[in-house]
Scaffold this active site. Structure first.
Site, PDB file in Angstrom:
ATOM      1  N   THR A 155       2.429  -5.351  -9.923  1.00  0.00           N
ATOM      2  CA  THR A 155       1.793  -6.312 -10.825  1.00  0.00           C
ATOM      3  C   THR A 155       2.867  -6.839 -11.753  1.00  0.00           C
ATOM      4  OG1 THR A 155      -0.350  -5.249 -10.712  1.00  0.00           O
ATOM      5  CG2 THR A 155       0.076  -6.619 -12.643  1.00  0.00           C
ATOM      6  N   LYS A 186      -4.526 -11.209 -10.152  1.00  0.00           N
ATOM      7  CA  LYS A 186      -4.500  -9.863 -10.750  1.00  0.00           C
ATOM      8  C   LYS A 186      -4.649  -9.956 -12.269  1.00  0.00           C
ATOM      9  CE  LYS A 186      -3.983  -5.415 -11.172  1.00  0.00           C
ATOM     10  NZ  LYS A 186      -2.880  -4.539 -10.791  1.00  0.00           N
ATOM     11  N   LYS A 229       1.278  -3.628 -20.511  1.00  0.00           N
ATOM     12  CA  LYS A 229       2.243  -4.519 -19.836  1.00  0.00           C
ATOM     13  C   LYS A 229       1.496  -5.692 -19.181  1.00  0.00           C
ATOM     14  CE  LYS A 229       3.021  -4.038 -15.534  1.00  0.00           C
ATOM     15  NZ  LYS A 229       3.318  -3.665 -14.147  1.00  0.00           N
TER      16      LYS A 229
END
Lengths: 294, 294
Positions: B100, B175, B243
């Site tokens: 990701t 995502k 993150k």
């Protein structure tokens, strides 16, 4: 309650109340009804319900009275007003408020009822008009266990998941928890689909990827497609959701809780209402973002 | 890809990568691996994987290289570093980043790959360690349709829902949409359970009332009970979620989107990390509220 001898009352015949009272009639009970505009009760009267001109006239004829009205001030009037239930019900009568309302008001009703030899439960519902129609509502109850046991078979005529959550007010608090979750789920769905659209993705295809996994929610999977279709018809009105968020926020503040996501949801829905979106369904928050109003 | 002649590469053998590369081995492929600490590859090597000392040494031996590393700077190093994939893969090689990571980095990789006669896809996953182990991951892909078609059977060894969402970067954007939804769902669950506890309810019983209806979500129903049990072990680390939220927030800002719920989620998880909660699972946000740190 015995259909052969106990008469039930239902005050507040809106979209929800009509279906709910109808289920009691279908279960074989005599049901007396009152609502502000008599024409809204027409269908129920044709099905055999009987009419009273005020809650005060209805109350003494009933062993158990359900109420489903609009906002807390309506609840106050129906219970405490000059033509209200508290002053006019017979001792022993069960009063069950299914309106989503203030937990502290629910406690005040329970205390006033007790002082008059009455019994009161708060029993707000979730599941909307569809749940009311199909008798699949979730009913979250606050009050005494014995009173709950007595009224539970009636609530099960109207709902599928009927749970006593605690003493008076606990039903309303549980409903508030429900609305707080929904606020977060709606916000997540709206911001994600807004992001997806801005990023040039096909948001419907995004839903296919993300709807079934750890991002899955009823709001995403049911309201997401309506958002994308521009279908903002009310399942649940913005103006009603805003009322609920404000009750929750006020209750949280009284408990000295900081709930910043809830506070932000209230702020954004208030802005949406100010933009004339109050009579839309809650999924209109997507349009609010789409128009850059956030 | 043909198991008889095409060798696959896998760079980054952490919890996720180990399971994912394992599925490729089980499907009959020769798999070459590299990861920073060789001992993490031990199990895979025992299962028949072959070791390379750098991505640069691995790349030219493979027809398709998967990467699953930590943060965008790790991705940069593996692709663009002096021992990286871009400069060392054979023309035609497919590079598939399942980390990701940043959508703009995914586009930059795709462009650099094209300039070298290589092909690149971004293919981040959701479903966590359990999904990786059971090959039930959701894999969200960005890139060229022909490249996707070629690699899809391999992705289907590792995941259940494998969808091409658009050109390079679209997998990462999808995502991000997933993570934005989760942020809202988590926030709703945390604030509702915090409210329920403060109101003196039994939050487990509240979940029984609200978990199955319009407030239902995977986060509420899976993470809610863990929150209440005080089980903050990482399914998904706070530090990793943070993150992701930052990547999403930065991408949103570049698109001139205001996403206030996402911004608030980033702020609260940053505070939670500052309180030493970064190595807990995301459900630790409940404890953060419980301790009045919000």
């Amino acid at each position: 309650m015995d259909p052969q001898k106990d008469v039930l009352g239902f005050v507040g015949i809106g979209v929800m109340g009509k279906s709910m009272a109808g289920h009691l009639l279908k279960a074989g009970y005599r049901v007396r009804v009152f609502t502000r505009s008599k024409e809204k009760a027409k269908e129920l009267l044709e099905l055999g319900a009987e009419w009273d001109e005020t809650p005060a006239l209805l109350a003494p004829k009933c062993a158990c009275v359900f109420t489903m009205v609009g906002v807390p001030s309506d609840v106050e009037e129906v219970y405490f007003g000059p033509k209200g239930l508290i002053d006019n019900a017979r001792p022993g009568t069960l009063l069950v408020d299914t309106t989503t309302s203030r937990p502290d008001l629910a406690r005040r009703i329970a205390e006033a009822a007790k002082a008059k030899g009455l019994r009161a439960l708060d029993a707000p519902v979730s599941g909307g008009d569809v749940g009311a129609r199909n008798a699949t509502l979730t009913i979250m109850v606050g009050g005494e266990a014995a009173d709950f046991a007595e009224v539970k078979p009636l609530l099960e005529c109207m709902g599928k998941t009927v749970i006593l959550q605690g003493p008076a007010g606990a039903g309303q608090h549980t409903k508030m928890a429900n609305q707080i979750v929904i606020a977060g789920n709606l916000a997540g769905a709206v911001e994600a689909l807004t992001y997806a659209r801005a990023a040039g993705l096909d948001p419907r295809m995004v839903l296919q990827s993300i709807g079934a996994g750890s991002a899955g929610s009823w709001q995403l999977n049911t309201m997401g497609p309506r958002m994308l279709d521009g279908d903002f018809a009310p399942g649940f009105y913005v103006k009603h959701f805003l009322k609920d968020l404000r009750i929750a926020l006020e209750a949280a503040r009284e408990m000295k809780l900081r709930l910043p996501f809830l506070a932000m949801a209230e702020e954004l829905f208030a802005k949406a209402e100010a933009q004339g979106m109050g009579d839309n369904g809650t999924q209109v928050l997507y349009r609010f973002y789409e128009r850059g109003l956030v």
